[in-house]
Design an enzyme around this catalytic site. Structure first.
Site, PDB file in Angstrom:
ATOM      1  N   LYS A  59       0.869  -1.186   0.000  1.00 60.45           N
ATOM      2  CA  LYS A  59       0.000   0.000   0.000  1.00 60.45           C
ATOM      3  C   LYS A  59       0.900   1.229   0.000  1.00 60.45           C
ATOM      4  O   LYS A  59       2.053   1.163   0.474  1.00 60.45           O
ATOM      5  CB  LYS A  59      -0.871   0.014   1.267  1.00 60.45           C
ATOM      6  CG  LYS A  59      -2.160   0.769   1.107  1.00 60.45           C
ATOM      7  CD  LYS A  59      -3.188  -0.079   0.394  1.00 60.45           C
ATOM      8  CE  LYS A  59      -4.507   0.604   0.233  1.00 60.45           C
ATOM      9  NZ  LYS A  59      -5.527  -0.281  -0.324  1.00 60.45           N
ATOM     10  N   GLY A 159     -24.544   3.168   1.778  1.00 60.48           N
ATOM     11  CA  GLY A 159     -23.556   3.822   0.920  1.00 60.48           C
ATOM     12  C   GLY A 159     -23.765   3.415  -0.527  1.00 60.48           C
ATOM     13  O   GLY A 159     -23.437   2.304  -0.915  1.00 60.48           O
ATOM     14  N   VAL A 160     -24.359   4.327  -1.300  1.00 59.42           N
ATOM     15  CA  VAL A 160     -24.572   4.016  -2.720  1.00 59.42           C
ATOM     16  C   VAL A 160     -23.651   4.883  -3.578  1.00 59.42           C
ATOM     17  O   VAL A 160     -24.086   5.647  -4.434  1.00 59.42           O
ATOM     18  CB  VAL A 160     -26.056   4.134  -3.150  1.00 59.42           C
ATOM     19  CG1 VAL A 160     -26.826   2.909  -2.716  1.00 59.42           C
ATOM     20  CG2 VAL A 160     -26.713   5.398  -2.596  1.00 59.42           C
ATOM     21  N   GLY A 161     -22.354   4.758  -3.279  1.00 62.75           N
ATOM     22  CA  GLY A 161     -21.333   5.412  -4.107  1.00 62.75           C
ATOM     23  C   GLY A 161     -21.055   4.521  -5.299  1.00 62.75           C
ATOM     24  O   GLY A 161     -21.975   3.895  -5.841  1.00 62.75           O
ATOM     25  N   VAL A 163     -19.413   1.543  -5.694  1.00 67.66           N
ATOM     26  CA  VAL A 163     -19.708   0.113  -5.546  1.00 67.66           C
ATOM     27  C   VAL A 163     -21.202  -0.097  -5.258  1.00 67.66           C
ATOM     28  O   VAL A 163     -21.851  -0.953  -5.865  1.00 67.66           O
ATOM     29  CB  VAL A 163     -18.862  -0.522  -4.416  1.00 67.66           C
ATOM     30  CG1 VAL A 163     -19.212  -1.994  -4.247  1.00 67.66           C
ATOM     31  CG2 VAL A 163     -17.379  -0.373  -4.697  1.00 67.66           C
ATOM     32  N   TYR A 165     -23.721   1.605  -6.038  1.00 67.46           N
ATOM     33  CA  TYR A 165     -24.566   1.823  -7.217  1.00 67.46           C
ATOM     34  C   TYR A 165     -24.628   0.564  -8.078  1.00 67.46           C
ATOM     35  O   TYR A 165     -25.691   0.088  -8.455  1.00 67.46           O
ATOM     36  CB  TYR A 165     -24.035   3.004  -8.040  1.00 67.46           C
ATOM     37  CG  TYR A 165     -24.946   3.354  -9.187  1.00 67.46           C
ATOM     38  CD1 TYR A 165     -25.986   4.259  -9.012  1.00 67.46           C
ATOM     39  CD2 TYR A 165     -24.810   2.741 -10.435  1.00 67.46           C
ATOM     40  CE1 TYR A 165     -26.862   4.562 -10.054  1.00 67.46           C
ATOM     41  CE2 TYR A 165     -25.671   3.027 -11.471  1.00 67.46           C
ATOM     42  CZ  TYR A 165     -26.689   3.936 -11.277  1.00 67.46           C
ATOM     43  OH  TYR A 165     -27.562   4.219 -12.300  1.00 67.46           O
TER      44      TYR A 165
HETATM   45  P1  NAD Z   1     -17.524   5.896  -2.716  1.00 64.03           P
HETATM   46  O1  NAD Z   1     -16.791   6.994  -2.027  1.00 64.03           O
HETATM   47  O2  NAD Z   1     -17.773   5.990  -4.176  1.00 64.03           O
HETATM   48  O3  NAD Z   1     -18.933   5.628  -2.010  1.00 64.03           O
HETATM   49  C1  NAD Z   1     -19.116   5.619  -0.627  1.00 64.03           C
HETATM   50  C2  NAD Z   1     -20.509   6.208  -0.369  1.00 64.03           C
HETATM   51  O4  NAD Z   1     -20.801   6.057   1.020  1.00 64.03           O
HETATM   52  C3  NAD Z   1     -20.616   7.687  -0.689  1.00 64.03           C
HETATM   53  O5  NAD Z   1     -21.719   7.911  -1.544  1.00 64.03           O
HETATM   54  C4  NAD Z   1     -20.801   8.337   0.687  1.00 64.03           C
HETATM   55  O6  NAD Z   1     -21.630   9.489   0.635  1.00 64.03           O
HETATM   56  C5  NAD Z   1     -21.453   7.227   1.460  1.00 64.03           C
HETATM   57  N1  NAD Z   1     -21.299   7.319   2.922  1.00 64.03           N
HETATM   58  C6  NAD Z   1     -20.212   7.707   3.648  1.00 64.03           C
HETATM   59  N2  NAD Z   1     -20.456   7.605   4.965  1.00 64.03           N
HETATM   60  C7  NAD Z   1     -21.715   7.117   5.088  1.00 64.03           C
HETATM   61  C8  NAD Z   1     -22.545   6.786   6.183  1.00 64.03           C
HETATM   62  N3  NAD Z   1     -22.109   6.920   7.446  1.00 64.03           N
HETATM   63  N4  NAD Z   1     -23.790   6.318   5.938  1.00 64.03           N
HETATM   64  C9  NAD Z   1     -24.245   6.167   4.672  1.00 64.03           C
HETATM   65  N5  NAD Z   1     -23.508   6.475   3.581  1.00 64.03           N
HETATM   66  C10 NAD Z   1     -22.264   6.942   3.778  1.00 64.03           C
HETATM   67  O7  NAD Z   1     -16.689   4.568  -2.385  1.00 64.03           O
HETATM   68  P2  NAD Z   1     -16.735   3.178  -3.156  1.00 64.03           P
HETATM   69  O8  NAD Z   1     -15.632   3.139  -4.148  1.00 64.03           O
HETATM   70  O9  NAD Z   1     -18.118   2.873  -3.545  1.00 64.03           O
HETATM   71  O10 NAD Z   1     -16.275   2.195  -1.983  1.00 64.03           O
HETATM   72  C11 NAD Z   1     -17.164   1.857  -0.922  1.00 64.03           C
HETATM   73  C12 NAD Z   1     -16.405   1.069   0.129  1.00 64.03           C
HETATM   74  O11 NAD Z   1     -15.881  -0.127  -0.466  1.00 64.03           O
HETATM   75  C13 NAD Z   1     -15.189   1.792   0.715  1.00 64.03           C
HETATM   76  O12 NAD Z   1     -15.045   1.396   2.073  1.00 64.03           O
HETATM   77  C14 NAD Z   1     -14.019   1.253  -0.089  1.00 64.03           C
HETATM   78  O13 NAD Z   1     -12.807   1.304   0.641  1.00 64.03           O
HETATM   79  C15 NAD Z   1     -14.456  -0.186  -0.299  1.00 64.03           C
HETATM   80  N6  NAD Z   1     -13.867  -0.778  -1.500  1.00 64.03           N
HETATM   81  C16 NAD Z   1     -14.096  -0.233  -2.718  1.00 64.03           C
HETATM   82  C17 NAD Z   1     -13.540  -0.824  -3.848  1.00 64.03           C
HETATM   83  C18 NAD Z   1     -13.806  -0.256  -5.220  1.00 64.03           C
HETATM   84  O14 NAD Z   1     -13.537  -0.970  -6.206  1.00 64.03           O
HETATM   85  N7  NAD Z   1     -14.320   0.957  -5.350  1.00 64.03           N
HETATM   86  C19 NAD Z   1     -12.751  -1.982  -3.738  1.00 64.03           C
HETATM   87  C20 NAD Z   1     -12.552  -2.538  -2.470  1.00 64.03           C
HETATM   88  C21 NAD Z   1     -13.118  -1.931  -1.349  1.00 64.03           C
END
Ligand code: NAD
Length: 334
Positions: A59, A159-161, A163, A165
């Site tokens: 990392k 959390g509908v970011g 992933v 979504y």
């Molecule tokens: P992202 O930032 O796109 O989405 C996260 C969402 O969570 C955001 O929309 C945010 O507003 C929301 N959020 C934050 N705090 C919150 C809360 N307390 N309650 C409700 N919603 C909340 O991130 P992502 O890329 O979708 O990743 C999501 C999680 O998965 C993270 O922990 C990330 O480390 C993990 N992850 C992601 C990937 C990837 O491929 N993107 C891979 C492995 C792990």
């Protein structure tokens, strides 16, 4: 002078070069950054090992200074630092970094993945991370209800970011009953516009009567306060470090009879996507899918072992990862 302040953590290279994302983050101090990079690189070792990948764990962080942005100069300088490690560490995108940043890094090192798809890279991994979460949910469903169909199951996505979504999309196709929450109203509006979901208030999703609770926001959502109020059969989500305290909370979930599949296994689809870029030739999406589908049997194995031994799934999964690494180490010594 770029003023670059960076730390690269290489935790283990027994299975292959250490792979892990680059974070750009404003830490309280250097100690906090070091602690974070060491903890996260260890997590990457476990994730790669349990997912059957031939890479190790690493990392990196670039310490953000107040008001300083991630410029091309900073990224090129970081790239030359990665280059000096001669392939023992391969960098990728992570928190606050994306595929476009990787393009700048690639100007000074070959040891970079998660490049944009237009350039032959693997692109944003979120879609495949969500697919891995979906596959893991199916495995947990099979173990719990004897069928892996998620049709009609009540599933809550926190959390509908990126992933969350894609996960909503996959679960909608399977006609699950979806409940979503997010701190960002725009995200909720976008998902609700495209899919049939019920929106709930942030902070309340985990205690709703659900079949599956999927933490897909930040870490530590499973802790001494939230676990007793869980009202679901299964927890499977993408967020990293869901257990606030690994041993204590793994044991609490076990005691409460909640089926929990460890996050580093569930979200390995992202790493699988990125690591497949290391293969010779054009980026192979079919190989990504095949590798991600294997998570189903790995999850079942972890759940079976946990049921047999009455140990937490967290402990079992970590044990399997360490066992794989140790068996390679032993073979190398012979
Ligand atoms: P992202 O930032 O796109 O989405 C996260 C969402 O969570 C955001 O929309 C945010 O507003 C929301 N959020 C934050 N705090 C919150 C809360 N307390 N309650 C409700 N919603 C909340 O991130 P992502 O890329 O979708 O990743 C999501 C999680 O998965 C993270 O922990 C990330 O480390 C993990 N992850 C992601 C990937 C990837 O491929 N993107 C891979 C492995 C792990």
């Amino acid at each position: 002078m770029t003023g670059l302040q960076t730390i690269i953590g290489i935790h283990d290279t027994t299975l292959g070069p250490a792979v892990g994302g680059l974070r750009f983050y404003e830490y309280v101090d250097e100690r906090a950054a070091l602690k974070d990079v060491l903890r996260l690189s260890r997590g990457m070792t476990y994730k790669a090992a349990i997912a059957g990948l031939d890479v190790g764990g690493g990392k990196a962080v670039i310490i953000k200074k107040k008001g300083v942005e991630l410029t091309e100069a900073l990224l090129r300088k970081y790239g030359s630092f990665v280059e000096r490690l001669a392939g023992h560490y391969v960098t990728a995108a992570d928190y606050n970094t994306n595929v476009d940043h990787m393009v700048h890094i690639a100007k000074s090192t070959r040891h970079v993945i998660s490049l944009p798809t237009e350039l032959g890279g693997s692109g944003d991994p979120s879609g495949n991370t969500a697919y891995g979460v979906y596959i893991s949910m199916k495995a947990a469903a099979k173990k719990t209800w004897g069928t892996d169909s998620l049709t009609g199951k009540k599933i809550g996505i926190e959390g509908v970011g990126k992933v969350g979504y894609f996960l909503t999309q996959l679960l909608s196709q399977e006609k699950a009953a979806l409940y979503i929450t997010d701190l960002c109203p725009d995200r909720l509006r976008e998902v609700s516009r495209n899919y049939k979901v019920e929106v709930v208030l942030p902070g309340s999703l985990h205690s709703l009567p659900l079949d599956i609770y999927a933490p897909c926001a930040l870490g530590a959502s499973l802790n001494a306060e939230t676990i007793p109020s869980l009202n679901c059969a299964i927890v499977v989500g993408a967020a990293n470090n869901q257990l606030a305290h690994q041993e204590r909370d793994g044991a609490l979930l076990l005691k409460q009879g909640v089926v929990y599949v460890p996050d580093f296994l569930v979200n390995a689809g992202g790493l699988i996507n990125a690591v497949t870029e290391l293969e010779e030739g054009p980026f192979n999406k079919n190989l990504v899918r095949q590798r991600t589908d294997k998570l189903y049997n790995i999850c079942l194995h972890v759940l079976d072992e946990a049921a047999k031994t009455a140990r937490s799934t967290q402990e079992i999964a970590q044990g399997l990862a360490v066992e794989r690494i140790q068996s390679m180490k032993n073979a190398l010594l012979r």
